[in-house]
Scaffold this motif. Structure first.
Motif, mmCIF file in Angstrom:
data_model
loop_
_atom_site.group_PDB
_atom_site.id
_atom_site.type_symbol
_atom_site.label_atom_id
_atom_site.label_comp_id
_atom_site.label_asym_id
_atom_site.label_seq_id
_atom_site.Cartn_x
_atom_site.Cartn_y
_atom_site.Cartn_z
ATOM 1 N N GLN A 241 0.824 -1.209 0.000
ATOM 2 C CA GLN A 241 0.000 0.000 0.000
ATOM 3 C C GLN A 241 0.858 1.259 0.000
ATOM 4 O O GLN A 241 0.519 2.253 -0.648
ATOM 5 C CB GLN A 241 -0.940 -0.020 1.208
ATOM 6 N N ALA A 242 1.993 1.209 0.697
ATOM 7 C CA ALA A 242 2.886 2.368 0.752
ATOM 8 C C ALA A 242 3.542 2.664 -0.597
ATOM 9 O O ALA A 242 3.991 3.786 -0.838
ATOM 10 C CB ALA A 242 3.955 2.150 1.818
ATOM 11 N N PRO A 247 0.659 -1.717 -10.440
ATOM 12 C CA PRO A 247 0.098 -3.000 -10.874
ATOM 13 C C PRO A 247 0.826 -4.171 -10.222
ATOM 14 O O PRO A 247 2.042 -4.145 -10.056
ATOM 15 C CB PRO A 247 0.330 -2.994 -12.393
ATOM 16 N N ILE A 248 0.068 -5.189 -9.854
ATOM 17 C CA ILE A 248 0.621 -6.398 -9.261
ATOM 18 C C ILE A 248 0.323 -7.561 -10.193
ATOM 19 O O ILE A 248 -0.820 -7.772 -10.594
ATOM 20 C CB ILE A 248 0.017 -6.668 -7.873
ATOM 21 N N ARG A 249 1.363 -8.287 -10.557
ATOM 22 C CA ARG A 249 1.189 -9.462 -11.413
ATOM 23 C C ARG A 249 1.508 -10.717 -10.604
ATOM 24 O O ARG A 249 2.551 -10.801 -9.954
ATOM 25 C CB ARG A 249 2.109 -9.397 -12.636
ATOM 26 N N LEU A 250 0.611 -11.694 -10.664
ATOM 27 C CA LEU A 250 0.832 -12.959 -9.988
ATOM 28 C C LEU A 250 1.347 -13.994 -10.976
ATOM 29 O O LEU A 250 0.834 -14.116 -12.084
ATOM 30 C CB LEU A 250 -0.470 -13.463 -9.361
ATOM 31 N N ASN A 251 2.359 -14.719 -10.554
ATOM 32 C CA ASN A 251 2.870 -15.848 -11.334
ATOM 33 C C ASN A 251 2.776 -17.098 -10.475
ATOM 34 O O ASN A 251 2.991 -17.045 -9.258
ATOM 35 C CB ASN A 251 4.315 -15.614 -11.762
ATOM 36 N N THR A 274 -6.070 -17.611 -7.562
ATOM 37 C CA THR A 274 -7.329 -16.900 -7.305
ATOM 38 C C THR A 274 -7.450 -16.526 -5.836
ATOM 39 O O THR A 274 -7.895 -15.421 -5.494
ATOM 40 C CB THR A 274 -8.525 -17.764 -7.746
ATOM 41 N N VAL A 275 -7.049 -17.439 -4.964
ATOM 42 C CA VAL A 275 -7.085 -17.152 -3.520
ATOM 43 C C VAL A 275 -6.199 -15.955 -3.196
ATOM 44 O O VAL A 275 -6.600 -15.035 -2.456
ATOM 45 C CB VAL A 275 -6.647 -18.389 -2.709
ATOM 46 N N LEU A 280 -5.611 -10.024 -2.123
ATOM 47 C CA LEU A 280 -5.085 -8.708 -2.498
ATOM 48 C C LEU A 280 -6.225 -7.712 -2.747
ATOM 49 O O LEU A 280 -6.171 -6.553 -2.325
ATOM 50 C CB LEU A 280 -4.213 -8.832 -3.743
ATOM 51 N N LYS A 281 -7.259 -8.169 -3.427
ATOM 52 C CA LYS A 281 -8.382 -7.286 -3.749
ATOM 53 C C LYS A 281 -9.128 -6.832 -2.496
ATOM 54 O O LYS A 281 -9.591 -5.697 -2.403
ATOM 55 C CB LYS A 281 -9.319 -7.984 -4.726
ATOM 56 N N VAL A 282 -9.232 -7.721 -1.501
ATOM 57 C CA VAL A 282 -9.871 -7.358 -0.237
ATOM 58 C C VAL A 282 -9.141 -6.189 0.424
ATOM 59 O O VAL A 282 -9.748 -5.333 1.074
ATOM 60 C CB VAL A 282 -9.919 -8.581 0.712
ATOM 61 N N LYS A 283 -7.820 -6.144 0.221
ATOM 62 C CA LYS A 283 -7.003 -5.063 0.790
ATOM 63 C C LYS A 283 -6.958 -3.831 -0.111
ATOM 64 O O LYS A 283 -6.232 -2.881 0.168
ATOM 65 C CB LYS A 283 -5.579 -5.561 1.040
ATOM 66 N N GLY A 284 -7.718 -3.851 -1.199
ATOM 67 C CA GLY A 284 -7.814 -2.666 -2.041
ATOM 68 C C GLY A 284 -6.916 -2.647 -3.249
ATOM 69 O O GLY A 284 -6.835 -1.629 -3.941
ATOM 70 N N PHE A 285 -6.247 -3.773 -3.522
ATOM 71 C CA PHE A 285 -5.374 -3.829 -4.699
ATOM 72 C C PHE A 285 -6.198 -4.319 -5.891
ATOM 73 O O PHE A 285 -6.411 -5.515 -6.077
ATOM 74 C CB PHE A 285 -4.179 -4.757 -4.450
#
Length: 293
Positions: A241-242, A247-251, A274-275, A280-285
């Protein structure tokens, strides 16, 4: 253009003329040889170490593409069938299929494919282990009127120190940085190196507006991005967040190319990613990118 700039060279393991997964748009990608990390789950372990010219690979090459001259192993690309017998025979698991490429040679490739390209990405191995070449290449691209429109990106493990980044930043459009573990012990186990420089690099690039992507590698049973209750680790959430809106990419970890102990690790499936994406989305990402599996 400065002749010294054009003659600067790097040891290259592969050139990919067109890629749509190494940054935005259609990109020419240079994979430089050599890495300062020793990730057991590396998908390209042959790019980590440098050939020591022992010559063990010559006898197993079925096409005669490898030869010894003046104490050095030389690869003849035109004869190579990419059977990879040399990689199996090498005690170091280092590829002998490399070549020195100058900035001028890379510029020629960019001009050849230029109308179809969005930019260039320098990857590895670890690209910053050959930092003078990367700086020279990006400087030359920015100085060339017919190439200046191309964006210059770096795919890195984030190990470069602040002084190195400050030299590179003026000609860098963005960097994609891997954060392969959150806690120090996990990062050390997954990369062979501590996390301090990686975290510092992420912060420096974010402040400079040059952090193109944070990349998280999910390795089932090894990664520590999630807390025991399945939520995003609090410390990791605060750190990301800081950095701001990056953008965050998951591999997901796969066995392709992997050698040794990591072959016993389970692969990451869609459900695993997906988990993590949902946490991440719950934290606003919101800008979380998933690979195609």
């Amino acid at each position: 253009m400065d002749e010294a700039l054009l003659t600067r060279s790097a040891l290259v393991s592969r050139v990919l003329p067109f890629s749509c997964v190494d940054g935005p748009g259609n990109r020419l990608v240079l994979f430089l040889q050599g890495c300062n990390f020793s990730c057991p789950g590396c998908h390209n372990p042959h790019t980590i170490r440098l050939c020591d010219d022992c010559g063990d690979c010559l006898a197993v090459c079925p096409s005669g593409a490898l030869a010894m001259s003046e104490g050095k192993v030389h690869w003849q690309e035109a004869l190579c069938t990419d059977c990879d017998a040399c990689l199996e025979a090498c005690p170091l698991h280092a590829t002998p299929k490399t070549r020195q490429m100058s900035v001028a040679e890379v510029l020629a490739l960019l001009r050849r494919y230029g109308p179809l390209l969005t930019g260039v990405t320098v990857s590895g191995g670890e690209a910053t282990t050959q930092l003078p070449f990367v700086i020279a290449l990006f400087t030359a691209i920015k100085a060339a009127p017919d190439l200046a429109r191309l964006t210059c990106l770096l795919d890195s493990n984030g190990s470069l120190g602040e002084t190195g980044w400050q030299r590179l930043l003026p000609v860098l459009d963005g960097a994609m940085i891997d954060l392969k573990g959150w806690r120090e012990s996990v990062h050390l186990a997954l990369t062979g190196r501590g996390r301090e420089r990686v975290l510092a690099s992420l912060q420096l690039l974010a402040r400079a507006g040059k952090l193109a992507e944070v990349r998280l590698l999910q390795v089932p049973g090894q990664s520590d991005y999630l807390a025991a209750d399945g939520t995003l680790d609090g410390g990791l959430a605060a750190f990301l967040q800081a950095l701001g809106l990056v953008p965050i990419r998951l591999n997901g970890f796969r066995h392709h190319g992997v050698r040794g102990e990591a072959l016993s690790w389970p692969e990451a499936g869609s459900a695993d990613l997906t988990v993590l994406a949902n946490a991440l989305k719950v934290k606003g990402f919101g800008a979380v990118m998933l690979p195609a599996i």
